[in-house]
Design a protein around this motif. Structure first.
Motif, PDB file in Angstrom:
ATOM      1  N   PHE A   1       0.841  -1.194   0.000  1.00 52.24           N
ATOM      2  CA  PHE A   1       0.000   0.000   0.000  1.00 52.24           C
ATOM      3  C   PHE A   1       0.875   1.242   0.000  1.00 52.24           C
ATOM      4  O   PHE A   1       1.742   1.391   0.869  1.00 52.24           O
ATOM      5  N   PHE A   2       0.675   2.114  -0.968  1.00 51.80           N
ATOM      6  CA  PHE A   2       1.340   3.412  -1.035  1.00 51.80           C
ATOM      7  C   PHE A   2       0.333   4.446  -0.575  1.00 51.80           C
ATOM      8  O   PHE A   2      -0.806   4.453  -1.036  1.00 51.80           O
ATOM      9  N   GLU A   3       0.748   5.351   0.328  1.00 51.38           N
ATOM     10  CA  GLU A   3      -0.137   6.398   0.825  1.00 51.38           C
ATOM     11  C   GLU A   3       0.585   7.741   0.806  1.00 51.38           C
ATOM     12  O   GLU A   3       1.709   7.844   1.299  1.00 51.38           O
ATOM     13  N   ALA A   4      -0.062   8.753   0.229  1.00 57.80           N
ATOM     14  CA  ALA A   4       0.511  10.099   0.185  1.00 57.80           C
ATOM     15  C   ALA A   4      -0.592  11.118  -0.056  1.00 57.80           C
ATOM     16  O   ALA A   4      -1.667  10.781  -0.554  1.00 57.80           O
ATOM     17  N   GLU A   5      -0.298  12.351   0.308  1.00 54.63           N
ATOM     18  CA  GLU A   5      -1.192  13.467  -0.018  1.00 54.63           C
ATOM     19  C   GLU A   5      -0.818  13.940  -1.423  1.00 54.63           C
ATOM     20  O   GLU A   5       0.211  14.589  -1.604  1.00 54.63           O
ATOM     21  N   LEU A   6      -1.615  13.581  -2.417  1.00 51.42           N
ATOM     22  CA  LEU A   6      -1.350  13.966  -3.798  1.00 51.42           C
ATOM     23  C   LEU A   6      -2.534  14.756  -4.350  1.00 51.42           C
ATOM     24  O   LEU A   6      -3.684  14.390  -4.096  1.00 51.42           O
ATOM     25  N   ASN A   7      -2.226  15.796  -5.102  1.00 49.25           N
ATOM     26  CA  ASN A   7      -3.320  16.500  -5.755  1.00 49.25           C
ATOM     27  C   ASN A   7      -3.813  15.641  -6.924  1.00 49.25           C
ATOM     28  O   ASN A   7      -3.168  14.675  -7.313  1.00 49.25           O
ATOM     29  N   MET A   8      -4.937  15.987  -7.474  1.00 50.55           N
ATOM     30  CA  MET A   8      -5.575  15.170  -8.507  1.00 50.55           C
ATOM     31  C   MET A   8      -4.671  14.978  -9.727  1.00 50.55           C
ATOM     32  O   MET A   8      -4.580  13.886 -10.275  1.00 50.55           O
ATOM     33  N   MET A   9      -3.995  16.047 -10.153  1.00 49.70           N
ATOM     34  CA  MET A   9      -3.134  15.951 -11.326  1.00 49.70           C
ATOM     35  C   MET A   9      -1.962  14.999 -11.077  1.00 49.70           C
ATOM     36  O   MET A   9      -1.646  14.145 -11.909  1.00 49.70           O
ATOM     37  N   MET A  10      -1.342  15.121  -9.908  1.00 45.97           N
ATOM     38  CA  MET A  10      -0.222  14.250  -9.559  1.00 45.97           C
ATOM     39  C   MET A  10      -0.689  12.803  -9.462  1.00 45.97           C
ATOM     40  O   MET A  10      -0.007  11.896  -9.943  1.00 45.97           O
ATOM     41  N   LYS A  11      -1.854  12.597  -8.860  1.00 45.65           N
ATOM     42  CA  LYS A  11      -2.393  11.238  -8.741  1.00 45.65           C
ATOM     43  C   LYS A  11      -2.584  10.619 -10.125  1.00 45.65           C
ATOM     44  O   LYS A  11      -2.223   9.465 -10.350  1.00 45.65           O
ATOM     45  N   MET A  12      -3.141  11.374 -11.051  1.00 46.64           N
ATOM     46  CA  MET A  12      -3.372  10.853 -12.402  1.00 46.64           C
ATOM     47  C   MET A  12      -2.057  10.494 -13.091  1.00 46.64           C
ATOM     48  O   MET A  12      -1.981   9.525 -13.833  1.00 46.64           O
ATOM     49  N   MET A  13      -1.001  11.262 -12.815  1.00 48.08           N
ATOM     50  CA  MET A  13       0.297  11.015 -13.442  1.00 48.08           C
ATOM     51  C   MET A  13       0.991   9.779 -12.882  1.00 48.08           C
ATOM     52  O   MET A  13       1.633   9.035 -13.622  1.00 48.08           O
ATOM     53  N   VAL A  14       0.879   9.546 -11.575  1.00 53.76           N
ATOM     54  CA  VAL A  14       1.680   8.485 -10.937  1.00 53.76           C
ATOM     55  C   VAL A  14       0.924   7.188 -10.668  1.00 53.76           C
ATOM     56  O   VAL A  14       1.548   6.163 -10.427  1.00 53.76           O
ATOM     57  N   GLU A  15      -0.402   7.231 -10.716  1.00 51.01           N
ATOM     58  CA  GLU A  15      -1.168   6.068 -10.275  1.00 51.01           C
ATOM     59  C   GLU A  15      -0.834   4.795 -11.056  1.00 51.01           C
ATOM     60  O   GLU A  15      -0.527   3.758 -10.463  1.00 51.01           O
ATOM     61  N   LYS A  16      -0.891   4.839 -12.378  1.00 47.73           N
ATOM     62  CA  LYS A  16      -0.657   3.630 -13.169  1.00 47.73           C
ATOM     63  C   LYS A  16       0.787   3.130 -13.055  1.00 47.73           C
ATOM     64  O   LYS A  16       1.005   1.954 -12.766  1.00 47.73           O
ATOM     65  N   PRO A  17       1.813   3.991 -13.253  1.00 51.38           N
ATOM     66  CA  PRO A  17       3.181   3.480 -13.119  1.00 51.38           C
ATOM     67  C   PRO A  17       3.503   2.995 -11.709  1.00 51.38           C
ATOM     68  O   PRO A  17       4.222   2.014 -11.528  1.00 51.38           O
ATOM     69  N   LEU A  18       2.961   3.669 -10.702  1.00 50.74           N
ATOM     70  CA  LEU A  18       3.219   3.259  -9.328  1.00 50.74           C
ATOM     71  C   LEU A  18       2.551   1.926  -9.019  1.00 50.74           C
ATOM     72  O   LEU A  18       3.136   1.057  -8.377  1.00 50.74           O
ATOM     73  N   LYS A  19       1.326   1.743  -9.481  1.00 51.84           N
ATOM     74  CA  LYS A  19       0.635   0.459  -9.287  1.00 51.84           C
ATOM     75  C   LYS A  19       1.418  -0.667  -9.965  1.00 51.84           C
ATOM     76  O   LYS A  19       1.592  -1.740  -9.383  1.00 51.84           O
ATOM     77  N   ASN A  20       1.912  -0.427 -11.174  1.00 48.60           N
ATOM     78  CA  ASN A  20       2.724  -1.433 -11.869  1.00 48.60           C
ATOM     79  C   ASN A  20       3.992  -1.751 -11.081  1.00 48.60           C
ATOM     80  O   ASN A  20       4.377  -2.918 -10.962  1.00 48.60           O
ATOM     81  N   PHE A  21       4.642  -0.712 -10.554  1.00 46.44           N
ATOM     82  CA  PHE A  21       5.856  -0.896  -9.757  1.00 46.44           C
ATOM     83  C   PHE A  21       5.570  -1.731  -8.513  1.00 46.44           C
ATOM     84  O   PHE A  21       6.299  -2.680  -8.206  1.00 46.44           O
ATOM     85  N   LEU A  22       4.498  -1.398  -7.796  1.00 46.59           N
ATOM     86  CA  LEU A  22       4.131  -2.154  -6.589  1.00 46.59           C
ATOM     87  C   LEU A  22       3.812  -3.608  -6.931  1.00 46.59           C
ATOM     88  O   LEU A  22       4.183  -4.517  -6.193  1.00 46.59           O
ATOM     89  N   ASN A  23       3.127  -3.823  -8.054  1.00 44.51           N
ATOM     90  CA  ASN A  23       2.804  -5.192  -8.472  1.00 44.51           C
ATOM     91  C   ASN A  23       4.064  -5.995  -8.774  1.00 44.51           C
ATOM     92  O   ASN A  23       4.143  -7.183  -8.444  1.00 44.51           O
ATOM     93  N   ILE A  24       5.063  -5.355  -9.373  1.00 43.34           N
ATOM     94  CA  ILE A  24       6.332  -6.045  -9.631  1.00 43.34           C
ATOM     95  C   ILE A  24       7.003  -6.420  -8.316  1.00 43.34           C
ATOM     96  O   ILE A  24       7.456  -7.556  -8.135  1.00 43.34           O
ATOM     97  N   LEU A  25       7.059  -5.488  -7.380  1.00 42.68           N
ATOM     98  CA  LEU A  25       7.704  -5.755  -6.086  1.00 42.68           C
ATOM     99  C   LEU A  25       7.019  -6.916  -5.359  1.00 42.68           C
ATOM    100  O   LEU A  25       7.678  -7.840  -4.891  1.00 42.68           O
ATOM    101  N   VAL A  26       5.701  -6.855  -5.249  1.00 38.78           N
ATOM    102  CA  VAL A  26       4.982  -7.890  -4.504  1.00 38.78           C
ATOM    103  C   VAL A  26       5.056  -9.229  -5.230  1.00 38.78           C
ATOM    104  O   VAL A  26       5.152 -10.279  -4.605  1.00 38.78           O
ATOM    105  N   ASP A  27       5.050  -9.195  -6.560  1.00 36.68           N
ATOM    106  CA  ASP A  27       5.158 -10.433  -7.325  1.00 36.68           C
ATOM    107  C   ASP A  27       6.517 -11.081  -7.121  1.00 36.68           C
ATOM    108  O   ASP A  27       6.625 -12.313  -7.045  1.00 36.68           O
ATOM    109  N   ARG A  28       7.555 -10.277  -7.000  1.00 38.59           N
ATOM    110  CA  ARG A  28       8.901 -10.821  -6.791  1.00 38.59           C
ATOM    111  C   ARG A  28       9.084 -11.415  -5.405  1.00 38.59           C
ATOM    112  O   ARG A  28      10.012 -12.189  -5.182  1.00 38.59           O
TER     113      ARG A  28
END
Length: 130
Positions: free
Chosen positions: A98-125
Motif C-alpha cells: 500500500f502506497f499512501e501520500a497526499e497527492l493533488n488530482m493531477m499528480m495522482k493521475m500522473m503516478v497512479e498507473k506506473p506506481l501500481k505497476n511498480f508495486l505489483n512487480i515488487l509484490v510479485d517478486r
C-alpha cells in the motif's frame, strides 16, 4: 489521502520469512525491476532512482512482527508511506503493498498507473524468495 494498492499475492513461504526479508533493506535490490537504477541500501534504509523521477529514499518506520512492515520516505519532495501487509495462511502467506501520500488530482493521475505497476512487480517478486 491517496492510496494505491498492489495486487494481493500468495507466497509459498511463511509470513515470518517474508517479514524478515523485507525488514532488511539490503534485500531490496532483489525485488527491484531493471528500470530501477543506483540502488543503495543499508539494513534500515534504501535509496534508488527510477527513470524520469527524482531519487527515492525509504527508511523503516514501524514493524509488527510477521504482519506489517511500514516504511516512510525520507528527504523527498513528497512525503509518503509504503506498507507491506502480510497474512499467514497455513504454511504460506499473502502479501499486499500500500502506497499512501497526499497527492493533488493531477499528480495522482500522473503516478497512479506506473506506481501500481511498480508495486505489483515488487509484490510479485516476493513469491521468488527462497
Amino acid at each position: 489521502m491517496t492510496q494505491i494498492e498492489s495486487q494481493e499475492v500468495e507466497i509459498n513461504n511463511s509470513a515470518e520469512k517474508i517479514f524478515n526479508f523485507i525488514t532488511n533493506f539490503n534485500n531490496f535490490s532483489k525485488l527491484m525491476p531493471s528500470s530501477v537504477k543506483d540502488v543503495k541500501t543499508t539494513a534500515e534504509s534504501c535509496c534508488f532512482s527510477i527513470k524520469g523521477m527524482p531519487s527515492i529514499k525509504l527508511k523503516l518506520r514501524e514493524k509488527i512482527p510477521f504482519s506489517l512492515v511500514s516504511m516512510i520516505s525520507e528527504g523527498g519532495h513528497i512525503e509518503f508511506h509504503l506498507n507491506c501487509v502480510l497474512q499467514e495462511k497455513g504454511n504460506n502467506c499473502k502479501a499486499k503493498l500500500f502506497f499512501e501520500a497526499e497527492l493533488n488530482m493531477m499528480m495522482k493521475m500522473m503516478v497512479e498507473k506506473p506506481l501500481k505497476n511498480f508495486l505489483n512487480i515488487l509484490v510479485d517478486r516476493l513469491k521468488e524468495i527462497k
